[in-house]
Design a protein around this motif. Sequence first.
Motif, PDB file in Angstrom:
ATOM      1  N   CYS A 105       0.833  -1.205   0.000  1.00 52.36           N
ATOM      2  CA  CYS A 105       0.000   0.000   0.000  1.00 52.36           C
ATOM      3  C   CYS A 105       0.863   1.249   0.000  1.00 52.36           C
TER       4      CYS A 105
ATOM      5  N   LYS B  63      -5.583   5.209  -0.659  1.00 56.58           N
ATOM      6  CA  LYS B  63      -4.297   4.558  -0.924  1.00 56.58           C
ATOM      7  C   LYS B  63      -4.344   3.875  -2.282  1.00 56.58           C
TER       8      LYS B  63
ATOM      9  N   TYR C 200      -2.941   0.353  -4.024  1.00 58.21           N
ATOM     10  CA  TYR C 200      -2.566  -0.956  -3.503  1.00 58.21           C
ATOM     11  C   TYR C 200      -2.234  -1.899  -4.651  1.00 58.21           C
TER      12      TYR C 200
END
Length: 117
Positions: free
Chosen positions: A61, A104, A106
């Motif tokens: 992440c 985020k 990922y």
Amino acid sequence: MTYLPNALDAELPPAQPKPTSLTGQRESTLELWTSGGAEAGIWECEAGRFTAVRDGFHEICQILSGTATLTGEDGQVVELGPGSTVVLPDGWRGTWDVHTPMRKTYVTVQTGGTSSK
């Protein structure tokens, strides 16, 4: 090739209830790419607390915005904020305490076990 000029401003699908939330928050995921057991995308979540289990895959992440405290079952505590990078290996279990709405990018990579994002 998949190209996204700015992951901070990308439009994500409508938020849905987060299944592992302990506080009722919602999340949204925009899958950008998937191939051969790997996936990349953008994830966003409201402030709150949820549990996480990484069985059958690794997750990498990169935090774009927001803040959180990540606590592993092993007792390790990590503070996350914009620019933080964290790797959650297959078998990782813990709790995310999201203090401010988080976004985020990922990447997940399956390891052959049972996957449960």
